[in-house]
Design a protein around this motif. Sequence first.
Motif, PDB file in Angstrom:
ATOM      1  N   GLN A   7     -32.829   8.333 -28.621  1.00 54.29           N
ATOM      2  CA  GLN A   7     -31.694   7.505 -28.992  1.00 54.29           C
ATOM      3  C   GLN A   7     -30.964   7.007 -27.747  1.00 54.29           C
ATOM      4  O   GLN A   7     -31.024   7.598 -26.683  1.00 54.29           O
ATOM      5  CB  GLN A   7     -30.728   8.285 -29.887  1.00 54.29           C
ATOM      6  CG  GLN A   7     -29.958   9.377 -29.153  1.00 54.29           C
ATOM      7  CD  GLN A   7     -29.107  10.167 -30.121  1.00 54.29           C
ATOM      8  OE1 GLN A   7     -29.600  10.754 -31.045  1.00 54.29           O
ATOM      9  NE2 GLN A   7     -27.819  10.172 -29.885  1.00 54.29           N
ATOM     10  N   ALA A  44     -25.703   5.082 -37.706  1.00 56.58           N
ATOM     11  CA  ALA A  44     -24.875   4.767 -36.539  1.00 56.58           C
ATOM     12  C   ALA A  44     -24.563   6.027 -35.739  1.00 56.58           C
ATOM     13  O   ALA A  44     -24.539   6.017 -34.500  1.00 56.58           O
ATOM     14  CB  ALA A  44     -23.585   4.078 -36.980  1.00 56.58           C
ATOM     15  N   ALA A  47     -27.740   7.137 -33.878  1.00 58.76           N
ATOM     16  CA  ALA A  47     -28.047   6.222 -32.782  1.00 58.76           C
ATOM     17  C   ALA A  47     -27.008   6.271 -31.671  1.00 58.76           C
ATOM     18  O   ALA A  47     -27.145   5.575 -30.663  1.00 58.76           O
ATOM     19  CB  ALA A  47     -28.167   4.793 -33.318  1.00 58.76           C
ATOM     20  N   ALA A  49     -23.937   5.228 -31.875  1.00 62.29           N
ATOM     21  CA  ALA A  49     -23.017   4.092 -31.915  1.00 62.29           C
ATOM     22  C   ALA A  49     -21.598   4.527 -32.233  1.00 62.29           C
ATOM     23  O   ALA A  49     -20.635   3.837 -31.910  1.00 62.29           O
ATOM     24  CB  ALA A  49     -23.497   3.063 -32.941  1.00 62.29           C
ATOM     25  N   VAL A  83     -26.972  -1.346 -34.043  1.00 66.17           N
ATOM     26  CA  VAL A  83     -27.168  -0.091 -33.320  1.00 66.17           C
ATOM     27  C   VAL A  83     -28.390  -0.256 -32.420  1.00 66.17           C
ATOM     28  O   VAL A  83     -29.149  -1.215 -32.549  1.00 66.17           O
ATOM     29  CB  VAL A  83     -27.364   1.109 -34.275  1.00 66.17           C
ATOM     30  CG1 VAL A  83     -26.158   1.281 -35.176  1.00 66.17           C
ATOM     31  CG2 VAL A  83     -28.635   0.954 -35.105  1.00 66.17           C
TER      32      VAL A  83
END
Length: 731
Positions: A7, A44, A47, A49, A83
């Motif tokens: 990621q 999200a 990832a 984000a 993302v």
Amino acid sequence: MGATSHQAGAAGRALTADRPSSVRNVVLVGHSGSGKTTLVEALALTAGAVNRAGRVEDGATVSDYDEIEHRRQRSVQLSLVPVEWGGIKINILDTPGYADFVGELRAGLRAADAALFVVSASDGIDGATRMVWDECEAVGMPRAIVVTHLEAARADYAQMADVCGEIFGADDPDAVIPLYLPLHGPAGPDGHAPVTGLLGLLSQRVYDYASGERTERDPDPAELALISGARSRLIEGIIAESEDESLMDRYLGGEDIDVKTLVDDLERAVARGTFHPVLMAAPAAEGAKQGLGTAELLELITGGFPTPLERGPVTVTAPDGADRPAVTCDPDGPLVAEVVKTSSDPYVGRVSLVRVFSGTLRPEQTVHVSGHGLTDRGHEDHDVDERIGTLTSPFGKQQRALDRCIAGDLACVARLSRAETGDTLSAKEDPLLMEPWAMPDPLLPLAIEAHSKADEDKLSQGLARLVAEDPTMRLEQNPHTHQVVLWCLGEAHQDVALERLRTRYGVQVDAVPHKVSLRETFGAKAAGRGRHVKQSGGHGQFAICEIEVEPLPPGSGIEFVDKVVGGAVPRQFIPSVEKGVRTQAARGVSAGYPLVDVRITLLDGKAHSVDSSDAAFQTAGALALREAATEARIELLEPVAELAVIIPDEYVGPVMSDLAGRRGRVVGTEQAGAGRTRVRAEIPEIEIGRYAVELRSVSHGTGRFARAYARHEPMPPQVADKVREQAEKGT
């Protein structure tokens, strides 16, 4: 297929794609409550984000950040959440699941290159989701399925995976197969054993989430035995879709096919839209860094979903309709972008979410804005040059600045004051136009009036902005009923429209009963005498006329005939009589609806050399028509619509029975595709004011209909009497 831990955190910064191959555009599809927005938050978080459970600011999520969505606890609009995973920018398009906001779903499908169908393990798959699957299948859009709500007490992933295979794989059961099996933890007091990990069928690895972080290990013998049969079925399904025709023979011959070969073939089949894997996902527990199955899902999206380069060429024309060469996904090609959503921000004004199909869009660039093909929705065709403002990437309520948006990517554009949803942006020196996508016809009317004089002054502008944002809404200024009508897709759509008018544009309106444009006609011949004589000293008024009224065939309108002999009514006053009877006909003679389909013959009259005038004979003509109406049977004419209802075969009986109860006449049925029937009927419009809502109930959300005006015909006397009573109460 095993996910790798790669990621890339993106919290706090804008994501800019430098080439189309590093972009994935995926739309989430599923019924309301299936868990789409929760899944976006989980993706999200995984990832990087966001730092906690999808929250970006003030408790808002990365997807449902609109105040209306907060109050309703339901998605009502398309939202974009970008993302990054493994160097790939993923544009996640979260769509509302409620049927009233299917226009937002259509926009998401237009902007995406693949669809992720979200189904609840506890709720199943509804008819509307099946219909969207069929639509995606018809155009070959790549699809995958993710099962959510695994934590529910009655959730059964294995059973739901079978249901997905039966419904989504009806034509090819071997094309809808799970990639993982669930690993269950100890059962709780209610007997439900939570899913704590995944068993990878291809990798034969265990991905354990029990600790709150994803760990990977080899399966124990018992776990390995669990996946044996499911793994063989998956491998056979992948090989059946392989472009290597020798692979099946090698597999059946006992050869152990390399996992990498299988993964590569799987990803190619997914990208082609011929294989649809089933996965599972769950939100992160409190304090956990990622939700169950989210890393595997991100891996499938980046590895298996197609890049924008794999989308076919886009057909374009010049704004005048002249043919132009189709455009491909090339950052150096001619600029072609489409506005897939329009919204208003109280600080920056109108914001347009665009998908760039060709070329590169940059801040402060002057573009040509072209909108055609939606005039029936109250949108004027327009071609204007506008200079865009900033270019941003949305993330919840935040807008992060971008220096460009290349072909294949999505971005928000500020300051396009004329751009509407569905418009095309192109280079000002080379204007191009994309054909707007198909939108459902709004068929539920909402008649409104300004609440106060101050609201009346702002109403026109507020409605114009509302309709510009939402092409599934149609604005009508009805010339017959003199009502302002917003045509919507359903009651929730209506409620959101009124709330946006009030909160976003500061316009308070009142909903009023929607009127159907009834008409009146004479049921038999009648005569009338109009006498307007006033003598009160000075200049008086004198006019007398005698008329005969007879009915005409439908569609004839008002016919005026002059049969005066001997100058009983001077020639200069004949037009005055005609004007008087036509004015009275427009006002109606019984219940206040326009009079149609009659011949009015002026037979005789009297005039005075001094006191007769144009105004006097207008009044006499109107009085004569009203007197004739008291001598005859006045029929009310109601508009009749031609209805075409498409429903699954199992609902044909209930729908036809419902139509009969609305004074409808079924004129025929026909097949409308596999397992679906088109019912054609004629039905009074007064009976179908709320049919958009009621058909949804009768058909469990699977029916749709189209309507077209057919004609006006006499209303049954008992119904007409009720209408007259209501008209008298209204006055």
